[in-house]
Design a protein around this motif. Structure first.
Motif, PDB file in Angstrom:
ATOM      1  N   HIS A  11       0.847  -1.194   0.000  1.00  0.00           N
ATOM      2  CA  HIS A  11       0.000   0.000   0.000  1.00  0.00           C
ATOM      3  C   HIS A  11       0.881   1.242   0.000  1.00  0.00           C
ATOM      4  CE1 HIS A  11       0.776   0.956   4.268  1.00  0.00           C
ATOM      5  NE2 HIS A  11       0.672  -0.344   4.503  1.00  0.00           N
ATOM      6  N   TYR A  49     -15.927  -3.084   4.370  1.00  0.00           N
ATOM      7  CA  TYR A  49     -14.738  -3.937   4.386  1.00  0.00           C
ATOM      8  C   TYR A  49     -15.197  -5.388   4.321  1.00  0.00           C
ATOM      9  CZ  TYR A  49     -10.500  -6.151   6.291  1.00  0.00           C
ATOM     10  OH  TYR A  49      -9.403  -6.940   6.497  1.00  0.00           O
ATOM     11  N   VAL A  99     -14.593   0.838   2.551  1.00  0.00           N
ATOM     12  CA  VAL A  99     -13.692   0.844   1.400  1.00  0.00           C
ATOM     13  C   VAL A  99     -14.248   1.807   0.356  1.00  0.00           C
ATOM     14  CG1 VAL A  99     -12.466  -0.519  -0.326  1.00  0.00           C
ATOM     15  CG2 VAL A  99     -13.198  -1.595   1.818  1.00  0.00           C
ATOM     16  N   VAL A 128     -13.916   2.816  -3.423  1.00  0.00           N
ATOM     17  CA  VAL A 128     -13.397   2.249  -4.670  1.00  0.00           C
ATOM     18  C   VAL A 128     -13.490   3.314  -5.761  1.00  0.00           C
ATOM     19  CG1 VAL A 128     -13.534   0.361  -6.323  1.00  0.00           C
ATOM     20  CG2 VAL A 128     -14.234  -0.020  -3.948  1.00  0.00           C
ATOM     21  N   THR A 129     -12.370   3.576  -6.410  1.00  0.00           N
ATOM     22  CA  THR A 129     -12.336   4.583  -7.472  1.00  0.00           C
ATOM     23  C   THR A 129     -12.101   3.920  -8.819  1.00  0.00           C
ATOM     24  OG1 THR A 129      -9.940   4.947  -7.258  1.00  0.00           O
ATOM     25  CG2 THR A 129     -11.393   6.304  -5.897  1.00  0.00           C
ATOM     26  N   ALA A 165      -9.766  -6.236  -6.403  1.00  0.00           N
ATOM     27  CA  ALA A 165     -10.502  -4.993  -6.655  1.00  0.00           C
ATOM     28  C   ALA A 165     -11.896  -5.223  -7.227  1.00  0.00           C
ATOM     29  CB  ALA A 165      -9.693  -4.104  -7.600  1.00  0.00           C
ATOM     30  N   LEU A 210     -14.850  -5.974  -4.775  1.00  0.00           N
ATOM     31  CA  LEU A 210     -15.134  -4.781  -3.973  1.00  0.00           C
ATOM     32  C   LEU A 210     -15.820  -3.718  -4.814  1.00  0.00           C
ATOM     33  CD1 LEU A 210     -11.849  -4.530  -1.873  1.00  0.00           C
ATOM     34  CD2 LEU A 210     -14.134  -5.146  -1.036  1.00  0.00           C
ATOM     35  N   ALA A 211     -15.395  -3.562  -6.079  1.00  0.00           N
ATOM     36  CA  ALA A 211     -16.024  -2.585  -6.968  1.00  0.00           C
ATOM     37  C   ALA A 211     -17.479  -2.952  -7.233  1.00  0.00           C
ATOM     38  CB  ALA A 211     -15.251  -2.499  -8.284  1.00  0.00           C
ATOM     39  N   ALA A 241     -19.434  -2.044  -4.268  1.00  0.00           N
ATOM     40  CA  ALA A 241     -19.529  -0.590  -4.134  1.00  0.00           C
ATOM     41  C   ALA A 241     -20.430   0.033  -5.193  1.00  0.00           C
ATOM     42  CB  ALA A 241     -18.134   0.033  -4.216  1.00  0.00           C
ATOM     43  N   LEU A 291      -8.876   0.389 -11.474  1.00  0.00           N
ATOM     44  CA  LEU A 291      -9.521   0.510 -10.173  1.00  0.00           C
ATOM     45  C   LEU A 291      -8.517   0.807  -9.058  1.00  0.00           C
ATOM     46  CD1 LEU A 291     -11.912  -2.562 -10.455  1.00  0.00           C
ATOM     47  CD2 LEU A 291     -12.538  -0.146 -10.695  1.00  0.00           C
ATOM     48  N   LYS A 339      -8.439   1.510  -4.468  1.00  0.00           N
ATOM     49  CA  LYS A 339      -9.189   1.251  -3.237  1.00  0.00           C
ATOM     50  C   LYS A 339      -8.565   2.038  -2.084  1.00  0.00           C
ATOM     51  CE  LYS A 339      -7.770  -2.930  -3.465  1.00  0.00           C
ATOM     52  NZ  LYS A 339      -6.885  -2.724  -4.638  1.00  0.00           N
ATOM     53  N   PHE A 362      -8.940   2.129   2.132  1.00  0.00           N
ATOM     54  CA  PHE A 362      -9.516   1.549   3.343  1.00  0.00           C
ATOM     55  C   PHE A 362      -9.478   2.616   4.438  1.00  0.00           C
ATOM     56  CE2 PHE A 362      -7.837  -1.828   0.764  1.00  0.00           C
ATOM     57  CZ  PHE A 362      -8.810  -2.810   0.820  1.00  0.00           C
TER      58      PHE A 362
END
Length: 397
Positions: free
Chosen positions: A109, A150, A178, A180-181, A237, A240-241, A244, A266, A268, A270
């Motif tokens: 990270h 999460y 989380v 997510v972008t 990812a 999670l996407a 989201a 993507l 993320k 946290f």
């Protein structure tokens, strides 16, 4: 162990791995589920697994830095094509490799942060905080943003340590949210795939993602909350996407969104900042992919399956115990290495790869998500063939 005891253990494992959110995402997690270790990702295996690694693979990775790129006369693989591709990756490379022993955004990270405020900012509500995150995300360059809870299932069992083993991710497990972008990739450049030039769209997507994630994360830290920015590291990812509300998983194992199709990178974050979670969305991708095999037909190494979703495992680079469409990562990566650049053919030929600022494409998407999906597929075959465009045409000569 008795058979009844074994059955009870398996049943408990099944319920341990199921979540209420799965009913909304359509994800089916089996009792055979195992968390994925990033060490087994094919891009990491290429660094330690003799079954994947080779001198050709090493040359492939080194080719993302000049002057190691092996330019050739073929369209899309000239010196200027590689020059742009590697330039598009440059800022991302600087950010991920500035600390010895870490590859931030890919194996680790991000830690490029200043000290934030000592006390948390008192928002009027979690909704206000969420609205702020959306506004700041758009300002920071995110094309899409969603928020989910999460989910420990999608966290890596360990992240790659750079030496053939794994290590803890370093992400605390008490961060409840989380962010997510999504960063869109240039459509015209993607139209030239396979080519080194098309790799510029991928590189710029990651570079933009780095800047966006670091900016949002520093903003959250400045408010006095904890936040960790990640890209390919730390967690899977796509699931999670999906949770989201950014989109749905497609046959090619990529996220498909209403706004950009699968043309997306993507990221993320946290965090423990108070946030409201988004609901997963469904706009007919699963049903359309059931009848569309465009990505499977267009994949030169035949890495994409024509079969329905299943828990089939091609090799150790696949997630175990989840019913889904799975790509043969070894075949896919081998094609990348042979081409001497990353490949996005499955994105280029996907019927969802459209310019949705045009009303006709928004209408098509509605058709694709309805019982007229086969008609939508026929329209796409008839009027939207998506051939490979020449890189020379992109350059204008």
């Amino acid at each position: 162990m008795s058979s009844s005891k074994t059955e009870n253990t398996q049943r408990q494992n099944y319920f341990d791995h199921r979540r209420e959110i799965d009913e909304l995402t359509g994800v089916e997690v089996l009792e055979t589920f195992e968390k994925f270790n990033q060490r087994d990702d094919v891009f990491c295996r290429a660094l330690w697994d003799e079954g994947v690694s080779s001198q050709k693979v090493i040359d492939f990775y080194q080719g993302y830095y000049m002057p190691h790129a092996k330019a050739r006369k073929s369209d899309g693989f000239s010196q200027r094509d590689y020059a742009l591709r590697n330039a598009a990756w440059h800022v991302c490379n600087v950010l991920r490799e500035q600390k010895e022993g870490r590859r931030e955004g890919f194996h680790d990270h991000f830690t490029s942060h200043e000290e934030g405020w000592p006390e948390p900012y008192a928002f009027e509500s979690a909704q206000q905080a969420s609205d702020d995150i959306r506004k700041v995300s758009a300002f920071a360059g995110a094309d899409l943003v969603g928020i989910c809870a999460y989910d420990a299932r999608w966290m890596y069992e360990g992240v790659y340590d750079g030496e053939g083993k794994s290590k803890p991710s370093g992400i605390p497990d008490d961060l409840p949210h989380v962010i997510v972008t999504g960063e869109s990739m240039d459509k015209e450049l993607t139209s030239t795939v396979p080519s080194a030039l098309a790799g510029s769209a991928t590189g710029m997507g990651y570079t933009n993602d780095c800047v966006t994630l670091l900016t949002i994360t520093q903003y959250i830290r400045n408010l006095g909350y904890r936040a960790y920015a990640t890209m390919n590291d730390s967690a899977l990812a796509v699931p999670l996407a999906v949770q989201a509300g950014l989109g749905e998983g497609g046959r090619h194992s990529l996220l498909i969104t209403e706004e950009y199709g699968a043309r997306l990178r993507l990221g993320k974050i946290f965090t423990d900042m108070p946030l409201v979670h988004d609901a997963p969305k469904s706009f007919g991708v699963k049903e359309f992919c059931d009848v569309c095999n465009r990505c499977a037909k267009g994949c030169p190494p035949k890495a994409i399956s024509f079969d329905p979703p299943s828990d089939k495992i091609f090799n150790r680079s696949n997630l175990k115990g989840v019913v889904k469409w799975t790509t043969d990562a070894e075949k896919c990566f081998r094609f990348w290495v042979n081409q001497n650049t990353d490949c996005s053919i499955c994105i280029r030929v996907c019927p969802y790869n459209r310019d949705y600022t045009k009303w006709v494409n928004r209408v098509w998407q509605k058709l694709a998500g309805s019982r007229f999906r086969r008609f939508a597929l026929w329209l796409d075959d008839r009027f939207h063939p998506r051939p490979r465009e020449k890189s020379a045409d992109w350059w204008g000569n």
